[in-house]
Design an enzyme around this catalytic site. Structure first.
Site, PDB file in Angstrom:
ATOM      1  N   ALA A 174       0.738  -1.234  -0.020  1.00 56.01           N
ATOM      2  CA  ALA A 174       0.066   0.114  -0.112  1.00 56.01           C
ATOM      3  C   ALA A 174       0.801   1.340  -0.010  1.00 56.01           C
ATOM      4  CB  ALA A 174      -1.024  -0.071   1.326  1.00 56.01           C
TER       5      ALA A 174
ATOM      6  N   LYS B  53      -2.569 -14.089   0.033  1.00 59.26           N
ATOM      7  CA  LYS B  53      -1.277 -13.533   0.418  1.00 59.26           C
ATOM      8  C   LYS B  53      -1.683 -13.651   2.076  1.00 59.26           C
ATOM      9  CE  LYS B  53       2.604 -10.476   0.434  1.00 59.26           C
ATOM     10  NZ  LYS B  53       2.901 -10.419   1.837  1.00 59.26           N
TER      11      LYS B  53
ATOM     12  N   CYS C  92      -1.593  -8.167   5.634  1.00 61.76           N
ATOM     13  CA  CYS C  92      -1.395  -6.816   6.004  1.00 61.76           C
ATOM     14  C   CYS C  92      -1.397  -6.750   7.519  1.00 61.76           C
ATOM     15  CB  CYS C  92      -2.275  -6.003   5.387  1.00 61.76           C
ATOM     16  SG  CYS C  92      -1.853  -4.344   5.894  1.00 61.76           S
TER      17      CYS C  92
END
Length: 344
Positions: A31, A152, A113
């Site tokens: 990001a 992921k 994340c």
């Protein structure tokens, strides 16, 4: 880790659905980093696959400038991989459909994340704490589109709850086409060293392609990680910041066992100039100036230990001033800059 490895030419290149990757080096989605200009640059310099910045699954938020810019893929060669993030199976499925309709050729689901603002919304690596929800999300997204879906993840939420092997099996059973694994837990964020035993165990457990992510910053390290884990490719994240030449260096080393010559000062100057121009074309003058600061800062990081150049660049407010800065910088000490940046 092995001390030496042979070139990675003795097994088939990884496939994601009907897409065969040209090599074993992938740009990780980041990001605020893997925007269209950076993706294109990394692909030109050897990345076999690039993945977009994370896009929220909530399409009601796609009207924002940030979301719109993250969804621009005009002129990009395929396969175009778009990462989506969220915690609601049906919302993620709809986001996958809309992105596929907009030209995505691979959908990547973010369960890796570690950012608080993502995990606090029960998305990203926070999802690893609820394996039933993980399965529901994977099944919903795979069923929603006719293109490959990848995933992921991290090794788990924390050291006591490493469950990446079970999640990998859920992914394979749900029809996920490939799995990227960052060798840290969410609790670690980016501290400590990545571990690869979990990735090796996952590779033994599933038959889908597995991509190893975490602390791959040199061609030699890439070869070691592939040999140790048996992974099908390495995924490069922070190591590419300020050093997009890493992709061709890794690809060359894996293919030949020899080191690729580093970029000389002229190539570095040209690449930085092209990157800067692409950022301004993509973001416009106001945002372009600001986004360029972090990318130029990464290029200069090892050459500029006192941060004097970066501080000066960060004070510039106009597009032309940034181009003039690069011209002056390389005219003044191009050879030293070339040596310094390559070591970043």
């Amino acid at each position: 880790m092995r001390d030496s490895v042979s070139p990675q030419t003795d097994r088939p290149l990884p496939r994601i659905g009907h897409h065969t990757l040209p090599n074993r080096v992938i740009l990780a989605p980041m990001a605020g980093v893997t925007d269209r200009p950076f993706r294109q640059l990394c692909r030109e310099l050897g990345a076999g696959l690039v993945v977009s910045e994370m896009v929220t699954a909530d399409s009601r938020l796609w009207h924002t400038r940030k979301s719109r810019q993250r969804m621009i893929h005009r002129g990009e060669p395929g396969p175009r991989s778009v990462q989506i993030a969220g915690g609601d199976p049906q919302m993620l499925a709809e986001a996958a459909r809309l992105n596929a309709d907009a030209g995505a050729e691979i959908i990547d689901i973010n369960m890796g994340c570690p950012a608080k603002k993502v995990c606090n919304k029960a998305a990203g690596s926070a999802l690893l704490r609820d394996e039933r929800l993980v399965a529901d999300i994977l099944e919903a997204v795979v069923a929603a589109v006719d293109i490959p879906v990848t995933l992921k993840i991290r090794t788990g939420w924390c050291a006591q709850t490493r469950n990446a092997e079970r999640v990998a099996s859920l992914a394979e059973n749900a029809g996920i086409a490939a799995l990227a694994v960052h060798g840290r837990t969410r609790e670690q964020r980016y501290t400590g060293a990545a571990e690869y035993d979990t990735i090796a165990a996952i590779k033994q457990r599933v038959s889908i392609p597995v991509f190893a992510n975490g602390d791959v910053t040199t061609p030699q390290r890439a070869a070691e990680v592939l040999a140790y884990t048996g992974a099908d490719a390495v995924m490069i994240g922070r190591g590419a910041q300020g050093n997009p030449w890493l992709f061709r260096e890794i690809e060359h080393y894996l293919r030949t066992g020899l080191e690729h010559a580093p970029p000389n000062a002229d190539e570095i100057a040209t690449t930085m100039g092209r990157h800067l121009r692409a950022l301004h074309e993509h973001y416009g003058d106001y945002l372009g100036v600001r986004v360029a600061r972090k990318h130029v800062g990464w290029y200069l990081a090892s050459y500029d230990p006192s941060r004097a150049y970066r501080s000066r660049f960060n004070r510039l407010e106009q597009t032309q001033q940034q181009f003039e800065f690069l011209h002056e910088l390389f005219r003044g000490d191009a050879a030293a800059i070339g040596n310094g940046i390559h070591a970043a």
